[in-house]
Enzyme design. Structure first.
Site, PDB file in Angstrom:
ATOM      1  N   LYS A 125       0.786  -1.237   0.000  1.00  0.00           N
ATOM      2  CA  LYS A 125       0.000   0.000   0.000  1.00  0.00           C
ATOM      3  C   LYS A 125       0.816   1.284   0.000  1.00  0.00           C
ATOM      4  CE  LYS A 125      -4.095  -1.874   2.112  1.00  0.00           C
ATOM      5  NZ  LYS A 125      -4.728  -2.180   3.380  1.00  0.00           N
TER       6      LYS A 125
ATOM      7  N   GLY B 287       9.484  -5.511   7.975  1.00  0.00           N
ATOM      8  CA  GLY B 287       9.152  -6.906   8.233  1.00  0.00           C
ATOM      9  C   GLY B 287       9.045  -7.765   6.992  1.00  0.00           C
TER      10      GLY B 287
ATOM     11  N   GLY C  49       8.697  -2.070  12.382  1.00  0.00           N
ATOM     12  CA  GLY C  49       8.099  -0.758  12.652  1.00  0.00           C
ATOM     13  C   GLY C  49       9.155   0.300  12.896  1.00  0.00           C
TER      14      GLY C  49
HETATM   15  P1  AMP Z   1       3.798  -4.358   3.129  1.00  0.00           P
HETATM   16  O1  AMP Z   1       3.340  -5.006   4.387  1.00  0.00           O
HETATM   17  O2  AMP Z   1       3.082  -3.087   2.800  1.00  0.00           O
HETATM   18  O3  AMP Z   1       5.310  -4.241   3.014  1.00  0.00           O
HETATM   19  O4  AMP Z   1       3.337  -5.332   1.958  1.00  0.00           O
HETATM   20  C1  AMP Z   1       3.804  -6.635   1.825  1.00  0.00           C
HETATM   21  C2  AMP Z   1       2.769  -7.444   1.114  1.00  0.00           C
HETATM   22  O5  AMP Z   1       2.509  -6.832  -0.137  1.00  0.00           O
HETATM   23  C3  AMP Z   1       3.185  -8.855   0.826  1.00  0.00           C
HETATM   24  O6  AMP Z   1       2.374  -9.727   1.560  1.00  0.00           O
HETATM   25  C4  AMP Z   1       2.949  -8.986  -0.663  1.00  0.00           C
HETATM   26  O7  AMP Z   1       2.341 -10.199  -1.013  1.00  0.00           O
HETATM   27  C5  AMP Z   1       2.047  -7.842  -0.980  1.00  0.00           C
HETATM   28  N1  AMP Z   1       2.138  -7.420  -2.374  1.00  0.00           N
HETATM   29  C6  AMP Z   1       3.241  -7.124  -3.082  1.00  0.00           C
HETATM   30  N2  AMP Z   1       2.949  -6.847  -4.348  1.00  0.00           N
HETATM   31  C7  AMP Z   1       1.611  -6.974  -4.500  1.00  0.00           C
HETATM   32  C8  AMP Z   1       0.696  -6.826  -5.580  1.00  0.00           C
HETATM   33  N3  AMP Z   1       1.136  -6.506  -6.805  1.00  0.00           N
HETATM   34  N4  AMP Z   1      -0.608  -7.030  -5.342  1.00  0.00           N
HETATM   35  C9  AMP Z   1      -1.048  -7.343  -4.116  1.00  0.00           C
HETATM   36  N5  AMP Z   1      -0.240  -7.507  -3.032  1.00  0.00           N
HETATM   37  C10 AMP Z   1       1.069  -7.317  -3.224  1.00  0.00           C
END
Ligand code: AMP
Length: 400
Positions: free
Chosen positions: A207, A357, A380
């Site tokens: 996100k 993480g 974090g």
């Molecule tokens: P974050 O916790 O924001 O660092 O996001 C990590 C998560 O983002 C992981 O579980 C990934 O599977 C997910 N992620 C990465 N790329 C994508 C994508 N193109 N669509 C959906 N989820 C994603």
């Protein structure tokens, strides 16, 4: 101002209070992954090998009810620590009172004691997590000096890190950083505030909303900011590229536009993507450039993007990587993360740091964690550091 560290302290014959991060997985009374305990050993060994008494404490999980206490006791951690140190560790099953005070009074130089989960104090009015001043003061009264070696909680103001530091300093006693905390501050601090250039940041993850602070801060510090992962498609939408059913945060499209304007050619986005007809490893998938067709979602960056990213990374002297390039948990969509991670790890003349993480989990899962100069232990905390925020528990350590 440089911070006081454990190696500045004369620990001989001293009761040294050490806040460690022993927030490890425990199942059926047995510690699983012991990485965090291993990471704290240099500080503990330094204290006991120099004739100090090591009084350790940490939080473990979140304690919300009386029943949580049974599964969140530190007892199994004491056993694991004893195995790793190859010496007895006294476990004291309380967080305050006569039993703890007597056990400390009975310690000899070189002894190690671990007391109970600091968050047991949260049952009675969030004393630990709410940084109750009386609790920090009480814990400070148990020792001659304090060492904080828990980077994972450094972004939080708790009694066991900030409260105790403030109370020690108020009594004219030192509050120092342990070796682990020192290493984290050095790597992350040098990378962000005094990087050897070119400095390239690689940001991924799901996100934009959770990474706005990091993108913003690193745009003002880095020479290039490479974006991948689920965040990409909010930027795509802002650029007018079709996104199909990819992850998009509609309420962040305007912000993505602003970030792109601010960044100019500093921001590097994927040019092709691996798109799938459902969110599953057994989905039908293909690689497309530009627009993502209807009925498809982008789950990884494509080959050409990886080449573009490598081109931007090849001369880098400092690299910070936070967040996966795709859904690395599914083998069919792990390639972008793996290839890029391997490439960053292979940059011999660069300081390379993985933080956060999920990217650390990705690096470990993909077997490339040992290729980096530094793998940050606190998700974090490292994120907040990369956002340019001051970590309260680091700020609370005495200046040199
Ligand atoms: P974050 O916790 O924001 O660092 O996001 C990590 C998560 O983002 C992981 O579980 C990934 O599977 C997910 N992620 C990465 N790329 C994508 C994508 N193109 N669509 C959906 N989820 C994603």
């Amino acid at each position: 101002m440089a911070k006081l560290t454990v190696s500045d302290l004369d620990v001989k014959d001293k009761k040294v209070l050490i806040r460690v991060d022993f927030n490890v997985p425990v199942k059926d009374g047995v510690v699983g992954d012991d990485n965090r305990i291993v990471a704290a050993l240099p500080t503990i060994k330094y204290v006991i090998e120099n004739g100090g008494k090591a009084i350790l404490f940490s939080h473990l999980g979140r304690v919300k009810t009386e029943e949580d206490k049974e599964k969140l006791t530190m007892r199994p951690v004491a056993q694991k620590l004893s195995d790793l140190l190859e010496k007895p560790v006294t476990f004291v099953p309380v967080t305050r009172g006569a039993q703890l005070e007597e056990a400390i009074a009975n310690m000899k130089d070189g002894d190690v004691l671990l007391f109970e989960n600091t968050r047991f104090e949260d049952l009675d009015g969030k004393k630990e997590s709410g940084n109750d001043p009386e609790l920090g003061k009480y814990w400070a009264s148990l020792g001659d000096m304090f060492v904080n070696d828990a980077f994972g909680t450094a972004h939080r103001s708790h009694a066991s890190n900030v409260g105790i530091s403030e109370a020690m300093k108020a009594e004219g006693k030192p509050a120092a950083a342990g070796f682990l905390l020192e290493k984290e501050i050095k790597f992350l601090g040098d990378a962000v505030d005094a990087p050897v250039r070119p400095f390239v940041a690689v940001l991924g993850g799901s996100k934009v909303s959770s990474k706005i602070g990091v993108i913003n801060h690193l745009l003002s510090k880095a020479d290039k900011v490479i974006i991948g992962g689920g965040m990409t498609y909010t930027f795509y939408k802002a650029k007018g590229i079709a996104v199909g059913s990819s992850l998009v945060e509609d309420d962040k499209v305007e912000l993505a536009k602003e970030l792109m304007e601010k960044a100019g050619d500093k921001l590097v986005l994927p040019i092709d993507n691996v798109v799938a007809d459902k969110f599953a490893n057994d989905a039908n998938y293909k690689t497309v450039e530009g627009d993502i067709p209807d009925g498809y979602m982008a789950l990884d960056v494509g080959e050409k993007s990886i080449e573009l990213f490598k081109e931007n990374l090849k001369d880098a002297k400092t690299v910070v990587w936070n967040g996966p390039m795709g859904v690395f948990e599914m083998p069919n969509f792990a390639k972008g993360t793996l290839e890029l991670g391997k490439f960053i790890g292979s940059l011999e003349d660069a300081t390379t740091i993985v933080g956060g993480g999920d990217s650390v989990a990705a690096a470990k899962q993909l077997g490339i964690a040992d290729k980096f100069s530094h793998v940050s232990t606190g998700g974090g905390s490292s994120l907040e550091y990369l956002e340019g925020k001051t970590l309260p528990a680091v700020a609370a350590v005495s200046d040199k």
